[in-house]
Design a protein around this motif. Structure first.
Motif, PDB file in Angstrom:
ATOM      1  N   PHE A  84      21.377   2.039  -1.984  1.00  0.00           N
ATOM      2  CA  PHE A  84      20.024   2.101  -1.442  1.00  0.00           C
ATOM      3  C   PHE A  84      19.445   0.699  -1.281  1.00  0.00           C
ATOM      4  O   PHE A  84      18.941   0.331  -0.227  1.00  0.00           O
ATOM      5  N   VAL A  85      19.585  -0.099  -2.370  1.00  0.00           N
ATOM      6  CA  VAL A  85      19.067  -1.472  -2.325  1.00  0.00           C
ATOM      7  C   VAL A  85      19.713  -2.231  -1.180  1.00  0.00           C
ATOM      8  O   VAL A  85      19.067  -2.953  -0.432  1.00  0.00           O
ATOM      9  N   ARG A  86      21.016  -2.019  -1.006  1.00  0.00           N
ATOM     10  CA  ARG A  86      21.740  -2.783  -0.012  1.00  0.00           C
ATOM     11  C   ARG A  86      21.323  -2.418   1.407  1.00  0.00           C
ATOM     12  O   ARG A  86      21.125  -3.287   2.256  1.00  0.00           O
ATOM     13  N   PHE A  87      21.199  -1.130   1.663  1.00  0.00           N
ATOM     14  CA  PHE A  87      20.959  -0.728   3.046  1.00  0.00           C
ATOM     15  C   PHE A  87      19.487  -0.546   3.390  1.00  0.00           C
ATOM     16  O   PHE A  87      19.168  -0.042   4.453  1.00  0.00           O
ATOM     17  N   THR A  88      18.594  -0.964   2.473  1.00  0.00           N
ATOM     18  CA  THR A  88      17.179  -0.938   2.852  1.00  0.00           C
ATOM     19  C   THR A  88      16.960  -1.896   3.998  1.00  0.00           C
ATOM     20  O   THR A  88      16.082  -1.712   4.823  1.00  0.00           O
ATOM     21  N   SER A  89      17.772  -2.954   4.036  1.00  0.00           N
ATOM     22  CA  SER A  89      17.633  -3.907   5.125  1.00  0.00           C
ATOM     23  C   SER A  89      18.524  -3.480   6.277  1.00  0.00           C
ATOM     24  O   SER A  89      19.737  -3.352   6.115  1.00  0.00           O
ATOM     25  N   GLN A 148      30.530  -0.265  -5.026  1.00  0.00           N
ATOM     26  CA  GLN A 148      30.940  -1.234  -4.011  1.00  0.00           C
ATOM     27  C   GLN A 148      32.256  -0.827  -3.358  1.00  0.00           C
ATOM     28  O   GLN A 148      32.441  -0.974  -2.164  1.00  0.00           O
ATOM     29  N   VAL A 149      33.167  -0.321  -4.186  1.00  0.00           N
ATOM     30  CA  VAL A 149      34.465   0.073  -3.636  1.00  0.00           C
ATOM     31  C   VAL A 149      34.302   1.247  -2.674  1.00  0.00           C
ATOM     32  O   VAL A 149      34.888   1.257  -1.591  1.00  0.00           O
ATOM     33  N   VAL A 150      33.453   2.198  -3.061  1.00  0.00           N
ATOM     34  CA  VAL A 150      33.241   3.341  -2.166  1.00  0.00           C
ATOM     35  C   VAL A 150      32.624   2.871  -0.852  1.00  0.00           C
ATOM     36  O   VAL A 150      33.067   3.252   0.238  1.00  0.00           O
ATOM     37  N   THR A 151      31.630   2.001  -0.961  1.00  0.00           N
ATOM     38  CA  THR A 151      31.009   1.481   0.258  1.00  0.00           C
ATOM     39  C   THR A 151      32.044   0.753   1.108  1.00  0.00           C
ATOM     40  O   THR A 151      32.105   0.924   2.322  1.00  0.00           O
ATOM     41  N   ILE A 202      23.912   4.536 -10.644  1.00  0.00           N
ATOM     42  CA  ILE A 202      24.016   3.099 -10.339  1.00  0.00           C
ATOM     43  C   ILE A 202      24.514   2.910  -8.907  1.00  0.00           C
ATOM     44  O   ILE A 202      24.019   2.072  -8.154  1.00  0.00           O
ATOM     45  N   PHE A 203      25.473   3.738  -8.520  1.00  0.00           N
ATOM     46  CA  PHE A 203      26.031   3.681  -7.175  1.00  0.00           C
ATOM     47  C   PHE A 203      24.944   3.901  -6.119  1.00  0.00           C
ATOM     48  O   PHE A 203      24.797   3.129  -5.165  1.00  0.00           O
ATOM     49  N   TRP A 204      24.139   4.964  -6.336  1.00  0.00           N
ATOM     50  CA  TRP A 204      23.093   5.253  -5.349  1.00  0.00           C
ATOM     51  C   TRP A 204      22.079   4.137  -5.279  1.00  0.00           C
ATOM     52  O   TRP A 204      21.637   3.746  -4.197  1.00  0.00           O
ATOM     53  N   LYS A 205      21.721   3.613  -6.452  1.00  0.00           N
ATOM     54  CA  LYS A 205      20.745   2.527  -6.496  1.00  0.00           C
ATOM     55  C   LYS A 205      21.253   1.336  -5.685  1.00  0.00           C
ATOM     56  O   LYS A 205      20.552   0.786  -4.837  1.00  0.00           O
TER      57      LYS A 205
END
Lengths: 314, 417, 399
Positions: C13-18, C259-262, C7-10
Motif C-alpha cells: 500500500f505504502v509503495r503504490f500510493t504514489s 517484496q518477493v510477491v510484488t 506487513i505485506f499489505w502495508k
C-alpha cells in the motif's frame, strides 16, 4: 511618531475563498503586537502579505514608510522574518546558514562576520556554530531560525508562531528572548494561537478569526469590552448532554451567556461565586454530574469566547 | 548579480555535502564506466569490438612468385595494424584453428598456383586453374569480409597482370614490333610487374586526403565515459531541480523572498547553481577518468566549452521538470526515470546509430545525444570548430527550455506550492 | 502468518500510493525492453560506413557505387557533399569517397580520371574502406589499365613508333577490346569454404533484451528494499513495529515476502509482455520459469535486506540501489551478451547473482531448456539468497 506598520483594509482571496477579509491595524514603534487567533484564522496569510510574499488582492500596508505593494524591496530591507517552518539548510552549519542569509540581506565583509558572531552569541550557539544544523535539537534549530531574522538589525520583526511544537523549556527561552529583543528596542509582530503567549508578551493584541479582525486593543481594553465578568467553566462527563445543561443554565439569573465546547459549558457572568450554587443545583435537578469547575478572571480567552462563542483552542 | 552567485554557490556546497547525491553524481558514473571498460575488454587489452589485428593463417605451398607476393602483401606494413597474419605449413592444423574459432580464416595457396596463372616456359596453361582456398570462419563475418576484400583485390591484380601480359604480347606481335622469340620474356616481365604493383597502377587516380588533427587511436572508453558522465549529469540536474521544490516545502525559498532578494535573483541563482553543480560534476569525472584510465578526452579548451554547453542543456531540462512538478518526491522519481530514458535514447548504453531512425530522431531531444556526439568528435581528434553543431544544439535546447520554464513559473509563482 | 500478510499489505500500500511507482514497476521496464529489442545485436552489420559523394552522376560513377555495395567490408552510403564533409569533420564517419564531376569513361581512357578519398588519420576503419575502394577501382579500370599499358609498352620498344595518332588509337582500341574479352573469360581462381565453427554467441536481441531488462528492473527495486528499511528506521515506524509483539524474524520475513510477491507479479507482467507482444518463447516450461523467477527474486530481496543493514539514510539507499542494480545487471550480461566479455571478466562475474539469473533466463527463453537445464542456476541463486539473508539477519538493527 508615525506607526512603523500601518495595515489598510488588506484582502486576500484564493478563488472563491476569502482568506483575509479586509483587516486594518497599526503597530507603533517599540511595541509587541500579537495577532491572536485559532489555526486557519488567516494569521500566516496576513504575515505573508506583510512580508511581501503574497500580493494582496486589495488594500495595502505601509511598513517603515513603504508600501508592500509598490515598494516591496524597501519593505524587505526593514523587516526581519521568522517563519513558522524551520527555513534553514540542515546540511549547512549554523555559521554557514547565518552567513548565507546575512548575504541575502545584503550584509558582507566585516559587518557580516561581526553580526554573525553577535547573533551566535545572542542565540547561545557559539560553541556549536561549526556543526551542521541537522545535528541540532528542535529548540536549537528554532534559535537559529530566529537568529537568521535578526542578522540585519530589522526595525520590525515578524514572528509567525515560533513556539509551535516545541518543549516547554525552549518555549520559555523563546518568549524571554522576544521580551529581551523588545527591551532593546525591537518592534515585534507576533502571531500565535496560545492565549497565554499573547497575554504575556503583548502591549496590544489583535484577535483574528475567519479572516476578520474582530477585536483590537491593549489587553486591558479588550477584557474591559467583555465587561467586569468572570468565566465559569463546568466540566461534565462524556456520557452527559452539555446542550441540555446549557439551555437550562441560560435561564438562571445573572448568566450573560452559556456556550458549549466538547464536554464543557462555559458561562460568562458578572459574578461567578454567586452563580456557582444555582448552577450546581440546576445540574443536580437534571441528573448531570459535574466533574470539576473552573473560575477565571477576565482574560483574552474570555474575550474570544465572548466574540465568537467558541473556545480559542483548536 | 552577487546574490545570484551566492545562491548558486550555496547550492553547489549543499550538493557536494549530500552523500546520497554524491553516490549517483560521481560514484555511479565511475562504477559504470569501469564496468563497461571491463566487459568491453578495455582493461585487459583483449578487445572484441572494432576491426583490428584480424587473425588469419597463410599456408603457402605454391613457392612461385605470386604465392610469395600474396604472403608478402598480407604481411606488408600497410596492413600491419589491420591484419595479424601467421604463416603455417601444416594445413590441417590451420583448419583446426578456424574450427576452434581461434582465427578468422585460412588462406591456402596450393602448389602450382603461380604456374597456373603464368605458365613457366615450355608449359601450356593447365585446363583447370589452380584455386586459392579461403577457409573462413562464419562466426566472424566482418573479419572475413575484410580478408576477402584484400584477397579479391590481389586476385584481380593477378588477373590484370596475366591478361595485360597477354594483350601486350599479342598486340606487339600483330603490329610486328617484336618477334615470337622475344614474346615470352616480354609477357612474363609485364605480368609480374603488374601483379607486384598491386593496385597502384590503376588508371583511376585515387587521391588520398587525410584529415588534419592529431593521430589518435580510438579508445572505447572515450565513448563509454562521456556516455555515463552525461547520463548522471541528468541525475544532477534533476537533483538540482528537486532542491528547488525541497526549498519551497521547507520554507527557505519563501524566506529568501522575504529578504531583499527578487524572484529573478532567486530563480537565476537556483538555475546557476544547477548549472555549476552539473559542470563541476562533469569536470571532476573528466579529470578523474583522465588520471585513472589515461583517457584522452581531446582538445582541453573544446572539451571545457562542450562541458559548459552540455551542463546548460541539461540544466534546461532540470528546471523544466521542476516547473512541471510539485513535490520533491515526484522530482526524485521522474528525475531518475528521465535520467535512464535519456541515457538509453542518448546512446549511453548502446550506440544510437544501431537503432531505428525514429529513435535516432527522438534522441535529439536529449542533451546526452548532442554531448556524446561532441565528445566522440573530440576524442577522435576533432577541434573546437568541429563541435559547433552539438554546442549550438545544446544551447538551443537550453534556451527553449528556459523560456518555457520561465513562462510556467511566472504563471504559478515560485514563492509557494 | 496473519502478521506477515499485514506487513505485506502495508508495504504494498505504502509503495503504490504514489502513481509514479508504476513508472518503475512496469512502464520503464517495457520501454527499455522494446528499445533494446529494437536495436540490432552486436553480431550484426559491422561493415565500415563509407560516405560516397557522387558529383559526376555518370553511368560509370553509378557502376562504381554499385560495385561498392557488393563489398563485404564497407557499407557505402550515398550522400550530399556538405553533409558528408561536416560529418567527416565531426569524426562521425571515417572515410568519404568523393567522385568529382570529371569522372567519366572518357577521362578514364585518357588517364585523367581522379577520385578523392578522405580518411581520418590512423583510423582502422579508414584503412578498411581504402582497401575496399581500391579493390573495386582495379576491377572497374582493369581493361583500360591494360590497354594503356599495352600502348606504353609498344612505344617503349626501340625502333617502333606509331605512324599517326589514329594508328595509336586503333592500337589502343584493339588492346582494350582484347583485354575486355579476356577479362570476361578469366577463370575463377579462388574458392571459399565455410568452416563449421560453433558460434559462441547465441544472441537474439529481443530475447536478450526481454530477459535482461526483466532482471535489471526486478533487481533495482529489490535492492531498494534497503531504502525501505532505512525509511522505516528514519521515521521510527520500525522501532514502533518492534515494540509490538512481533519478532525480528516475522518482520523481516513479512517485508521480504511482500517484496518477493510484488517482484513476482512484476516479473510475470514482463514475461507476459514477452510472450504476447514480443512473441518470445517464455512459456514452454512453467516449472523452469517458476524456479528461475522465484530464485532470482529471493536472491535480489536478500541482497536488499543485507544492504539495508549497512546504509543509514533512505537517500543513500536509493542511490546505492540504482547504482548497484545497474552495475550488477550490466556485468551480469543483462545489457550486452556475456559471451562478448573478455574471458577473465566472464569468470569474475560468476560472483554476481545477476549473471546466474541471466544465464538461467536465457536457457529458458533463448535456448528452450526446461527445468533440467536451469536447476543449477536456480540453486546457486538460492545459495546467494541464503548467504545474504544470514548476514542481513545477523546485522539487523532497529535504529
Amino acid at each position: 511618531m508615525p506607526p512603523i506598520l500601518e495595515v489598510q483594509n488588506l484582502v486576500k482571496n484564493y478563488g472563491n475563498f476569502n482568506a483575509v477579509k479586509g483587516i486594518s491595524f497599526d503597530i507603533k514603534q517599540g511595541e509587541i503586537f500579537s495577532l491572536l487567533g485559532p489555526n486557519g484564522a488567516g494569521k500566516t496569510t496576513t504575515i505573508s502579505m506583510l512580508s511581501t510574499l503574497y500580493t494582496p488582492t486589495s488594500g495595502d500596508a505601509v511598513i517603515c514608510g513603504h508600501s508592500v505593494v509598490k515598494e516591496p524591496m524597501a519593505v524587505k530591507q526593514c523587516i526581519g522574518v521568522v517563519p513558522q517552518d524551520l527555513a534553514l539548510y540542515e546540511d549547512l552549519t549554523a555559521r554557514e546558514n547565518l552567513n548565507f542569509w546575512g548575504q541575502m540581506y545584503g550584509l558582507s565583509g566585516k559587518t557580516l562576520s561581526k553580526r554573525v558572531d553577535e547573533v551566535l552569541e545572542q542565540i547561545g550557539l557559539v560553541d556549536r556554530a561549526k556543526q551542521r544544523v541537522k545535528t541540532y535539537s528542535g529548540g536549537m534549530k528554532r534559535r537559529v531560525n530566529i537568529g537568521v531574522g535578526l542578522l540585519h538589525r530589522p526595525q520590525l520583526l515578524f514572528m509567525d508562531e515560533p513556539t509551535v511544537g516545541i518543549d516547554p523549556q525552549s518555549r520559555r527561552a523563546i518568549l524571554d528572548s522576544v521580551k529581551e529583543l523588545n527591551r532593546q528596542g525591537m518592534t515585534v509582530l507576533y502571531t500565535t494561537h496560545y492565549m497565554e503567549e499573547a497575554q504575556e508578551l503583548s502591549n496590544r493584541v489583535g484577535i483574528i478569526d475567519h479572516g476578520e479582525l474582530i477585536a483590537l486593543g491593549t489587553q486591558a481594553e479588550l477584557t474591559k469590552s467583555v465587561g467586569e465578568t468572570d468565566t465559569l467553566t463546568l466540566h461534565i462527563s462524556e456520557e452527559e448532554d452539555p446542550e441540555t445543561l446549557a439551555a437550562e443554565i441560560r435561564k438562571v439569573k445573572g448568566v450573560v451567556r452559556a456556550d458549549v465546547t466538547d464536554h464543557e459549558v462555559t458561562i460568562i457572568t458578572p459574578s461567578a461565586e454567586e452563580l456557582l450554587a444555582p448552577v450546581v443545583t440546576k445540574s443536580n435537578e437534571l441528573g448531570i454530574k459535574i466533574r470539576s469547575v473552573d473560575i477565571r478572571e477576565p482574560n483574552l480567552e474570555a474575550v474570544f469566547l465572548h466574540l465568537t462563542g467558541r473556545a480559542l483552542r483548536d | 548579480m552577487r546574490k545570484l552567485f551566492l545562491i548558486a554557490l550555496k547550492d553547489l556546497k549543499l550538493a557536494f555535502r549530500d552523500r546520497a547525491a554524491l553516490t549517483l553524481m560521481l560514484l555511479a558514473p565511475f562504477a559504470l564506466t569501469i564496468g563497461m571498460g571491463l566487459i568491453t575488454g578495455r582493461f585487459s587489452g583483449n578487445t572484441n569490438t572494432g576491426l583490428s589485428d584480424i587473425p588469419l593463417v597463410l599456408v603457402n605451398e605454391d613457392g612461385g612468385s605470386l604465392g610469395n607476393a600474396l604472403v608478402e602483401m598480407m604481411q606488408s606494413k600497410d596492413l600491419e595494424s589491420l591484419l595479424e597474419p601467421q604463416v603455417m605449413t601444416d594445413l590441417p592444423a590451420a583448419y583446426a584453428l578456424v574450427d576452434e574459432d581461434k582465427t578468422a580464416a585460412v588462406i591456402y595457396i596450393p602448389a602450382g598456383f603461380s604456374d597456373s596463372v603464368i605458365p613457366a616456359s615450355g608449359q601450356s596453361t593447365p585446363e583447370e586453374p589452380v584455386q586459392i582456398e579461403l577457409y573462413l570462419n562464419p562466426t566472424r563475418p566482418n573479419s572475413v569480409g575484410v580478408i576477402k576484400t584484400i584477397l579479391e583485390q590481389f586476385m584481380s591484380q593477378v588477373e590484370v597482370g596475366r591478361i595485360g601480359g597477354q594483350v601486350v604480347v599479342t598486340q606487339l606481335l600483330t603490329s610486328g614490333a617484336i618477334d615470337i622469340s622475344q614474346a615470352e620474356a616480354v609477357g612474363r616481365s609485364m605480368g609480374e610487374k603488374q601483379a607486384n604493383e598491386a593496385g597502384q597502377s590503376s588508371s583511376i587516380k585515387l587521391n588520398r586526403v587525410t584529415n588534419s588533427g592529431e593521430e589518435v587511436k580510438f579508445d572505447i572508453l572515450a565513448y563509454l565515459a562521456p556516455g555515463m558522465a552525461l547520463m548522471f549529469l541528468m541525475f544532477t540536474v534533476s537533483y538540482g531541480g528537486r532542491s528547488m521544490l525541497v526549498e519551497q516545502a521547507a520554507g527557505t525559498l519563501p524566506r529568501m523572498l522575504t529578504s531583499p532578494t527578487t524572484t529573478a535573483q532567486v530563480l537565476g541563482g537556483k538555475v546557476f547553481g544547477i548549472f555549476l553543480t552539473g559542470a563541476a560534476q562533469m569536470l571532476i569525472l573528466i579529470f578523474g577518468t583522465t588520471l585513472l584510465f589515461r583517457l584522452d578526452w581531446g582538445a582541453p579548451f573544446a572539451v571545457f566549452v562542450l562541458v559548459l554547453a552540455a551542463a546548460l542543456g541539461a540544466t534546461g531540462w532540470g528546471i523544466f521538470l521542476t516547473a512541471l512538478l510539485k513535490t520533491p518526491g515526484q522530482a526524485s522519481a521522474i528525475g531518475s526515470a528521465v535520467m535512464l530514458i535519456f541515457g538509453i535514447l542518448g546512446g549511453s548504453f548502446i550506440n544510437v546509430e544501431m537503432m531505428p531512425d525514429w529513435i535516432q530522431f527522438i534522441s535529439r531531444i536529449t542533451p546526452n545525444r548532442w554531448g556524446l556526439d561532441g565528445f566522440t568528435t573530440l576524442a577522435l581528434g576533432g577541434g573546437f570548430a568541429n563541435i559547433l553543431t552539438p554546442i549550438i544544439g545544446l544551447l538551443a535546447m537550453a534556451a527553449i527550455l528556459f523560456v518555457i520554464s520561465v513562462v510556467i513559473f511566472s504563471r504559478r509563482g515560485i514563492g509557494r506550492l | 502468518m496473519r502478521k506477515i500478510f499485514a506487513i505485506f499489505w502495508k508495504d504494498t500500500f505504502v509503495r503504490f500510493t504514489s502513481p509514479l511507482e508504476w513508472l518503475f514497476f512496469i512502464i520503464l521496464p517495457i520501454f527499455f525492453t522494446v528499445i533494446l529489442g529494437a536495436g540490432t545485436g552486436p553480431s550484426d552489420d559491422q561493415r565500415v560506413k563509407l560516405y560516397v559523394v557522387d558529383l559526376a552522376k555518370t553511368s560509370l560513377s553509378e557502376n562504381l557505387f554499385s560495385s561498392l555495395t557488393e563489398s563485404n567490408s564497407v557499407h557505402p552510403v550515398l550522400i550530399e557533399l556538405n553533409v558528408a564533409v561536416s560529418e567527416f569533420d565531426e569524426r562521425k564517419v571515417s572515410t568519404v569517397l568523393i567522385i568529382p564531376t570529371t569522372f567519366s569513361q572518357e577521362n578514364v581512357i585518357n588517364n585523367r580520371a581522379e577520385l578523392e578519398l578522405r580518411q581520418q588519420p590512423n583510423n582502422m576503419n579508414a584503412l578498411i574502406a581504402q582497401q575496399a575502394v581500391q579493390a573495386v577501382l582495379s576491377r572497374v579500370s582493369s581493361a583500360v589499365d591494360i590497354a594503356n599499358a599495352s600502348v606504353a609498352k609498344a612505344e617503349s620498344i626501340e625502333g617502333f613508333s606509331f605512324t599517326s595518332n589514329d594508328a595509336r588509337q586503333v592500337y589502343y582500341n584493339q588492346a582494350l577490346e582484347q583485354a575486355q574479352t579476356l577479362m570476361n573469360e578469366a577463370p575463377v581462381r579462388m574458392t571459399e569454404v565455410e568452416a563449421d565453427t560453433a558460434d559462441p554467441v547465441s544472441y537474439d536481441p529481443r530475447a536478450n533484451s526481454s530477459a535482461g531488462q526483466l532482471i535489471t528492473w526486478v533487481f533495482i527495486p529489490l535492492i531498494g528494499l534497503s531504502a525501505m528499511f532505512a525509511f522505516e528506521r528514519q521515521k521510527g515506524t520500525l522501532r514502533r513495529l518492534l515494540t509490538t509483539p512481533t519478532s525480528k524474524a516475522v518482520f523481516l520475513g513479512g517485508t521480504i515476502f511482500g517484496q518477493v510477491v510484488t517482484a513476482l507479479v512484476q516479473m510475470l507482467a514482463l514475461v507476459l509482455f514477452g510472450i504476447y507482444v514480443m512473441k518470445l518463447n517464455w512459456g514452454h516450461s512453467l516449472a523452469a520459469l517458476a524456479a528461475m523467477l522465484v530464485s532470482s527474486a529471493l536472491a535480489a530481496a536478500a541482497l536488499g535486506t543485507m544492504l539495508g543493514t549497512f546504509v543509514k539514510t533512505e537517500g543513500q539507499a536509493n542511490g546505492l540501489s540504482i547504482m548497484l542494480g545497474m552495475v550488477m545487471a550490466m556485468m551480469g550480461g543483462c545489457w550486452y551478451p556475456i559471451e562478448l566479455f573478455p574471458q577473465t571478466v566472464r569468470v569474475i562475474v560468476k560472483a554476481l547473482p545477476t549473471s546466474w539469473a541471466m544465464q538461467g533466463m536465457l536457457d529458458i527463453v533463448l535456448r528452450g531448456q526446461g527445468l533440467s537445464g536451469v536447476w543449477l542456476e536456480a540453486l546457486v541463486l538460492l545459495g546467494f539468497a541464503l548467504v545474504f539473508f544470514v548476514i542481513g539477519i545477523i546485522r539487523f538493527k532497529y535504529e
